[in-house]
Design a protein around this motif. Structure first.
Motif, PDB file in Angstrom:
ATOM      1  N   ARG A  36       1.013  -1.083   0.034  1.00  0.00           N
ATOM      2  CA  ARG A  36      -0.082   0.012   0.054  1.00  0.00           C
ATOM      3  C   ARG A  36       1.019   1.323  -0.050  1.00  0.00           C
ATOM      4  O   ARG A  36       1.762   1.461   0.973  1.00  0.00           O
ATOM      5  CB  ARG A  36      -1.097  -0.006   1.175  1.00  0.00           C
ATOM      6  CG  ARG A  36      -2.214  -1.191   1.146  1.00  0.00           C
ATOM      7  CD  ARG A  36      -2.895  -0.987   2.478  1.00  0.00           C
ATOM      8  NE  ARG A  36      -3.817  -2.273   2.169  1.00  0.00           N
ATOM      9  CZ  ARG A  36      -4.907  -2.283   2.724  1.00  0.00           C
ATOM     10  NH1 ARG A  36      -5.338  -1.159   3.319  1.00  0.00           N
ATOM     11  NH2 ARG A  36      -5.656  -3.366   2.661  1.00  0.00           N
ATOM     12  N   ASP A  99      -4.394  -6.084  -8.003  1.00  0.00           N
ATOM     13  CA  ASP A  99      -4.739  -5.559  -6.746  1.00  0.00           C
ATOM     14  C   ASP A  99      -3.934  -5.849  -5.497  1.00  0.00           C
ATOM     15  O   ASP A  99      -4.226  -5.613  -4.117  1.00  0.00           O
ATOM     16  CB  ASP A  99      -6.328  -6.269  -6.386  1.00  0.00           C
ATOM     17  CG  ASP A  99      -6.076  -7.717  -6.534  1.00  0.00           C
ATOM     18  OD1 ASP A  99      -5.061  -8.490  -6.609  1.00  0.00           O
ATOM     19  OD2 ASP A  99      -7.007  -8.369  -6.265  1.00  0.00           O
ATOM     20  N   GLN A 102      -1.914  -1.089  -3.902  1.00  0.00           N
ATOM     21  CA  GLN A 102      -3.010  -0.215  -3.593  1.00  0.00           C
ATOM     22  C   GLN A 102      -2.459   1.133  -3.335  1.00  0.00           C
ATOM     23  O   GLN A 102      -1.361   1.422  -2.740  1.00  0.00           O
ATOM     24  CB  GLN A 102      -4.022  -0.472  -2.764  1.00  0.00           C
ATOM     25  CG  GLN A 102      -4.681  -1.870  -3.017  1.00  0.00           C
ATOM     26  CD  GLN A 102      -5.690  -2.559  -1.791  1.00  0.00           C
ATOM     27  OE1 GLN A 102      -5.668  -1.696  -0.938  1.00  0.00           O
ATOM     28  NE2 GLN A 102      -6.043  -3.559  -2.067  1.00  0.00           N
TER      29      GLN A 102
END
Length: 160
Positions: A36, A99, A102
């Motif tokens: 992330r 995915d 992120q």
């Protein structure tokens, strides 16, 4: 690999870009790892010109004169704008991970608090960040990276 949830705070600096590269290497080596990338948006420092004016002739009320709904709207627009800038900057580097990688923009008064709260909330295993960012402090270790090292129990890898 030991680290499955990696957080990369991003401020646009060269060191932050190298931190993204380092995290990408970990994701390439471990199919189960996730990353992330976040940028912290200093909420009260929002540029009202960027988010509330359609032209230079429009009048923008000072933050002190806005009602809460307008202020929340201004902050939300700025956060989304910063998220889009982040996506433009790192999107090409992380596209291969789908995915598993992120991005997000987080409003917070303090970069240190925003990063550590995000790490705790998302149960991050490792924070990878640049040693020195775009701030005015120019020491051997940046003030934000130093603050993160002191404020969290999560392992921190600083990149030069």
């Amino acid at each position: 690999m030991l680290y499955k949830k990696i957080l990369v705070p991003f401020d646009g600096s060269d060191h932050a870009m190298k931190a993204v590269d380092a995290a990408c290497e970990i994701l390439r080596d471990d199919i189960d790892a996730q990353m992330r990338i976040i940028t912290i948006v200093p909420a009260p420092a929002v540029s009202l010109i960027d988010v509330t004016r359609d032209s230079w002739n429009d009048l923008v009320p000072p933050v002190a004169l806005m009602d809460m709904n307008d202020y929340v709207k201004v902050i939300s627009q700025r956060v989304e704008s910063e998220r889009e800038k982040l996506a433009e900057t790192v999107g090409g580097l992380i596209a291969e991970f789908g995915d598993r990688a992120q991005i997000d923009a987080i409003p917070n008064l303090s970069a240190i608090e925003g990063i550590t709260e995000y790490a705790e909330k998302n149960e991050v295993d490792l924070i990878i960040m640049g040693r020195r960012g775009l701030g005015a402090f120019r020491g051997a270790l940046g003030s934000v990276s130093y603050g993160i090292l002191r404020a969290t129990d999560v392992p921190v890898l600083t990149i030069k």
